[in-house]
Design a protein around this motif. Structure first.
Motif, mmCIF file in Angstrom:
data_model
loop_
_atom_site.group_PDB
_atom_site.id
_atom_site.type_symbol
_atom_site.label_atom_id
_atom_site.label_comp_id
_atom_site.label_asym_id
_atom_site.label_seq_id
_atom_site.Cartn_x
_atom_site.Cartn_y
_atom_site.Cartn_z
ATOM 1 N N PRO A 3 0.809 -1.225 0.000
ATOM 2 C CA PRO A 3 0.000 0.000 0.000
ATOM 3 C C PRO A 3 0.842 1.274 0.000
ATOM 4 N N LEU A 4 1.977 1.263 0.694
ATOM 5 C CA LEU A 4 2.856 2.434 0.683
ATOM 6 C C LEU A 4 3.452 2.662 -0.704
ATOM 7 N N TYR A 88 -7.740 -4.372 6.631
ATOM 8 C CA TYR A 88 -6.374 -4.233 6.138
ATOM 9 C C TYR A 88 -6.089 -2.792 5.713
ATOM 10 N N GLU A 91 -5.609 -0.534 8.679
ATOM 11 C CA GLU A 91 -4.267 -0.694 9.240
ATOM 12 C C GLU A 91 -3.234 0.093 8.444
ATOM 13 N N VAL A 92 -3.346 0.007 7.134
ATOM 14 C CA VAL A 92 -2.402 0.707 6.262
ATOM 15 C C VAL A 92 -2.545 2.215 6.445
ATOM 16 N N GLU A 93 -3.773 2.709 6.425
ATOM 17 C CA GLU A 93 -3.997 4.153 6.586
ATOM 18 C C GLU A 93 -3.456 4.627 7.933
ATOM 19 N N SER A 95 -1.076 3.331 9.734
ATOM 20 C CA SER A 95 0.395 3.302 9.694
ATOM 21 C C SER A 95 0.958 4.496 8.937
#
Length: 140
Positions: A3-4, A88, A91-93, A95
């Motif tokens: 995702p990053l 998921y 979690e990514v957002e 982070s």
């Protein structure tokens, strides 16, 4: 990590009015590389690739000569290790917001860097039960 990678690719495509995409091999290489906890290294590399690549697809040949290429098996799978997609993505957002805030030390600067409003960042702090104490994020 994926995702990053996509986040920064979209960010720099928009910034430089480009429509670059990464080959699956490049995504695998970037995914497997040990970033040593520093997302700025990833951010800088993707910005460099978007700016310097002539074609629309960034390939292994476009990576810097000194970048270690350890390509083997594809890392993609059709599942997200026992999580729903929304969980998921949350979690990514979370982070990304935490990492960016730790870098900028300001909700305004975090919002600017991520291309969203400051109120959006504040709402996400509430959603993810985050608070700021002495310029550090604390999870409740």
């Amino acid at each position: 990590m994926l995702p990053l990678i996509n986040f920064y690719l979209n960010k720099f495509n928009k910034k430089y009015s480009r429509e670059q995409k990464l080959s699956k091999q490049v995504i695998d290489i970037l995914y497997k590389y040990q970033w040593e906890g520093n997302i700025r290294e990833l951010e800088n590399l993707i910005e460099r690739l978007v700016i310097t690549t002539d074609g629309t697809t960034i390939t292994i040949d476009d990576l810097p000569n000194d970048f270690p290429i350890e390509y083997s098996q594809p890392i993609f799978s059709n599942k997200i290790e026992s999580q729903s997609l929304p969980a998921y993505l949350n979690e990514v957002e979370k982070s990304i917001i935490i990492e960016t805030y730790n870098e900028t030390k300001s909700t305004w600067k975090t919002a600017e860097k991520l291309g969203v409003s400051q109120s959006y960042i504040v709402r996400r702090f509430k959603k993810y039960h985050l608070r700021i104490s002495d310029k550090k994020i604390i999870e409740d």
